[in-house]
Design a protein around this motif. Sequence first.
Motif, PDB file in Angstrom:
ATOM      1  N   THR A   1       7.451  12.427  13.321  1.00  0.00           N
ATOM      2  CA  THR A   1       6.658  13.652  13.319  1.00  0.00           C
ATOM      3  C   THR A   1       6.854  14.339  11.970  1.00  0.00           C
ATOM      4  OG1 THR A   1       6.894  13.914  15.711  1.00  0.00           O
ATOM      5  CG2 THR A   1       6.226  15.851  14.458  1.00  0.00           C
ATOM      6  N   VAL A   2       5.759  14.575  11.278  1.00  0.00           N
ATOM      7  CA  VAL A   2       5.791  15.175   9.941  1.00  0.00           C
ATOM      8  C   VAL A   2       5.674  16.693  10.085  1.00  0.00           C
ATOM      9  CG1 VAL A   2       4.683  15.213   7.671  1.00  0.00           C
ATOM     10  CG2 VAL A   2       4.698  13.105   9.027  1.00  0.00           C
ATOM     11  N   PRO A   3       6.568  17.455   9.463  1.00  0.00           N
ATOM     12  CA  PRO A   3       6.507  18.915   9.613  1.00  0.00           C
ATOM     13  C   PRO A   3       5.335  19.526   8.863  1.00  0.00           C
ATOM     14  CG  PRO A   3       8.199  18.321   8.047  1.00  0.00           C
ATOM     15  CD  PRO A   3       7.696  17.036   8.630  1.00  0.00           C
TER      16      PRO A   3
ATOM     17  N   PRO B   1      -0.294   8.312  -5.060  1.00  0.00           N
ATOM     18  CA  PRO B   1      -0.496   7.481  -3.869  1.00  0.00           C
ATOM     19  C   PRO B   1      -1.882   6.845  -3.851  1.00  0.00           C
ATOM     20  CG  PRO B   1      -0.739   9.791  -3.313  1.00  0.00           C
ATOM     21  CD  PRO B   1      -0.272   9.750  -4.743  1.00  0.00           C
ATOM     22  N   GLU B   2      -1.975   5.743  -3.129  1.00  0.00           N
ATOM     23  CA  GLU B   2      -3.266   5.070  -2.983  1.00  0.00           C
ATOM     24  C   GLU B   2      -4.075   5.694  -1.853  1.00  0.00           C
ATOM     25  OE1 GLU B   2      -4.910   0.495  -2.250  1.00  0.00           O
ATOM     26  OE2 GLU B   2      -2.794   0.876  -2.680  1.00  0.00           O
ATOM     27  N   LEU B   3      -3.380   6.071  -0.780  1.00  0.00           N
ATOM     28  CA  LEU B   3      -4.011   6.705   0.368  1.00  0.00           C
ATOM     29  C   LEU B   3      -3.279   7.997   0.698  1.00  0.00           C
ATOM     30  CD1 LEU B   3      -4.408   3.620   2.765  1.00  0.00           C
ATOM     31  CD2 LEU B   3      -6.108   4.514   1.178  1.00  0.00           C
ATOM     32  N   VAL B   4      -4.034   9.003   1.119  1.00  0.00           N
ATOM     33  CA  VAL B   4      -3.460  10.258   1.616  1.00  0.00           C
ATOM     34  C   VAL B   4      -4.028  10.509   3.002  1.00  0.00           C
ATOM     35  CG1 VAL B   4      -3.298  12.759   1.305  1.00  0.00           C
ATOM     36  CG2 VAL B   4      -3.160  11.249  -0.680  1.00  0.00           C
ATOM     37  N   PHE B   5      -3.140  10.776   3.957  1.00  0.00           N
ATOM     38  CA  PHE B   5      -3.562  11.104   5.321  1.00  0.00           C
ATOM     39  C   PHE B   5      -3.127  12.528   5.642  1.00  0.00           C
ATOM     40  CE2 PHE B   5      -3.196   6.469   5.397  1.00  0.00           C
ATOM     41  CZ  PHE B   5      -4.401   6.111   5.978  1.00  0.00           C
TER      42      PHE B   5
ATOM     43  N   VAL C   1       0.849  -1.185   0.000  1.00  0.00           N
ATOM     44  CA  VAL C   1       0.000   0.000   0.000  1.00  0.00           C
ATOM     45  C   VAL C   1       0.889   1.241   0.000  1.00  0.00           C
ATOM     46  CG1 VAL C   1      -1.780   1.276   1.246  1.00  0.00           C
ATOM     47  CG2 VAL C   1      -1.817  -1.219   1.237  1.00  0.00           C
ATOM     48  N   LYS C   2       0.638   2.141  -0.944  1.00  0.00           N
ATOM     49  CA  LYS C   2       1.421   3.372  -1.052  1.00  0.00           C
ATOM     50  C   LYS C   2       0.658   4.524  -0.407  1.00  0.00           C
ATOM     51  CE  LYS C   2       3.958   2.088  -5.237  1.00  0.00           C
ATOM     52  NZ  LYS C   2       4.291   2.437  -6.636  1.00  0.00           N
ATOM     53  N   VAL C   3       1.317   5.158   0.562  1.00  0.00           N
ATOM     54  CA  VAL C   3       0.663   6.158   1.410  1.00  0.00           C
ATOM     55  C   VAL C   3       1.447   7.466   1.382  1.00  0.00           C
ATOM     56  CG1 VAL C   3       0.028   6.751   3.779  1.00  0.00           C
ATOM     57  CG2 VAL C   3      -0.352   4.427   2.925  1.00  0.00           C
ATOM     58  N   MET C   4       0.733   8.567   1.266  1.00  0.00           N
ATOM     59  CA  MET C   4       1.320   9.900   1.400  1.00  0.00           C
ATOM     60  C   MET C   4       0.737  10.568   2.636  1.00  0.00           C
ATOM     61  SD  MET C   4       1.151  13.113  -1.275  1.00  0.00           S
ATOM     62  CE  MET C   4       1.587  14.766  -0.751  1.00  0.00           C
ATOM     63  N   VAL C   5       1.584  11.232   3.428  1.00  0.00           N
ATOM     64  CA  VAL C   5       1.142  11.862   4.675  1.00  0.00           C
ATOM     65  C   VAL C   5       1.597  13.316   4.695  1.00  0.00           C
ATOM     66  CG1 VAL C   5       1.189  11.762   7.195  1.00  0.00           C
ATOM     67  CG2 VAL C   5       1.373   9.643   5.860  1.00  0.00           C
TER      68      VAL C   5
ATOM     69  N   LEU D   1       6.333   9.862   2.254  1.00  0.00           N
ATOM     70  CA  LEU D   1       5.888   8.743   1.422  1.00  0.00           C
ATOM     71  C   LEU D   1       6.217   7.454   2.157  1.00  0.00           C
ATOM     72  CD1 LEU D   1       7.030   9.671  -2.216  1.00  0.00           C
ATOM     73  CD2 LEU D   1       4.762   9.972  -1.186  1.00  0.00           C
ATOM     74  N   ALA D   2       5.253   6.555   2.253  1.00  0.00           N
ATOM     75  CA  ALA D   2       5.471   5.295   2.957  1.00  0.00           C
ATOM     76  C   ALA D   2       4.845   4.149   2.188  1.00  0.00           C
ATOM     77  CB  ALA D   2       4.886   5.360   4.371  1.00  0.00           C
ATOM     78  N   VAL D   3       5.490   3.011   2.269  1.00  0.00           N
ATOM     79  CA  VAL D   3       5.016   1.788   1.613  1.00  0.00           C
ATOM     80  C   VAL D   3       4.817   0.732   2.694  1.00  0.00           C
ATOM     81  CG1 VAL D   3       5.555   0.024  -0.099  1.00  0.00           C
ATOM     82  CG2 VAL D   3       6.286   2.381  -0.477  1.00  0.00           C
TER      83      VAL D   3
END
Length: 390
Positions: free
Chosen positions: A323-325, A111-115, A70-74, A339-341
């Motif tokens: 922690t994401v800025p 990405p497949e998911l964005v948070f 799963v490809k995720v962008m945060v 970006l996380a997989v």
Amino acid sequence: MGTSRWSISHSQNQKSDAMQPNLKFIIKTSCGVFFLFLYCEFVIFYIVQLKCDWPELSPENGPQFDEDPVKVMVIADTHLLGSKRGHWFDKLRREWQMYRAFQTAMVIHKPELVFVLGDLTDEGLYCSSSEFEYYVRRFYSLFEVPEGTKMYVAVGNHDIGFHYGVSPYLNERFVTAFNAPAVQLISVRGNHFVLVNSMALEGDGCFLCKPAEQQLTKIQKILQCTKGTYASKCNPKMKLDVYSRPVLMQHYPLYRQSDMECSDFDSAPYPVKQERFRERWECLSQEATLQILDQLKPRLALSGHTHHGCTRPLPTGDGVEVTVPSFSWRNKDNPNYLLAVFSPNNYAYAKCELPRESTVINLYMFGATMFILWLIYSLMCRGRRKYKYH
């Protein structure tokens, strides 16, 4: 008569020669300004963001599952400006930056998911209902996701207020607009993401906290039933298809004393890094941190709120917190996104930098300087030509 006609013709030629350099100068200058603007407001985002790609899963963590990861962008802390604290140019500048950066990421990474980890708005906690509706329209316009991508949102303190200031009305308004209940469990191909309202973890039994605690307990049972470690009998409906340790996402960081232990390239500068965190303000309380880690046993915890980056081991020692800025130039000169997989037994992440605001400002200053020098040079050349004719 012949001399007179020659004088008139010669005068017209001089005027034509004088006008021609003016037209060339205007065209060249306009082209230079246009290309500088195009580069600073569009091209630079592709140049910088193309340097970042999806991280690769390490084979050392076990065999890969048949299904695709799963490809995720945060992102975090977009802080869309409101009517009271935001100047119109500030709003225009920062919202264009976030729009361009986000849409560029959608094109490049897909990405497949964005948070989005909270503080979507800057004045959501006290704005009127009509302004909040305008907030919602702007957010979905700026952060529009393409077909095939799903977006999930966690609430932040600027959206509904700190715990002491949250009212049922403010909470329900945000939950309804962004489909963001206090606790969410999202499962995709054996990967489980738990989004939590940080302000609901006070443990005082308030209208917000009690339902959140009950929902977290329910998710704990679901995970235990799926894993096969729940002591009591499990209802078939309480089982997920595949067990994997979840990913915890919320606005507040987990408890830590300060950012002194953070050494990321995007960590807080001195002396901000030395400032001590207040529990329930800059981070979760120590009690709430230990409780949620014990309940969910996450492999990765993602947070925002501080506007600066930080990577550290979880307090339990089994996992990582990132922690994401802030995603906005208004809060950070070098914003970025994650970006996380994910696969059920593995994950990898990478931070992707955005153009620095200082870099863009320096480019404009350099362009303005070159324009002034070009103007002086052109005027001097015109003066020499006139002197030559005379």
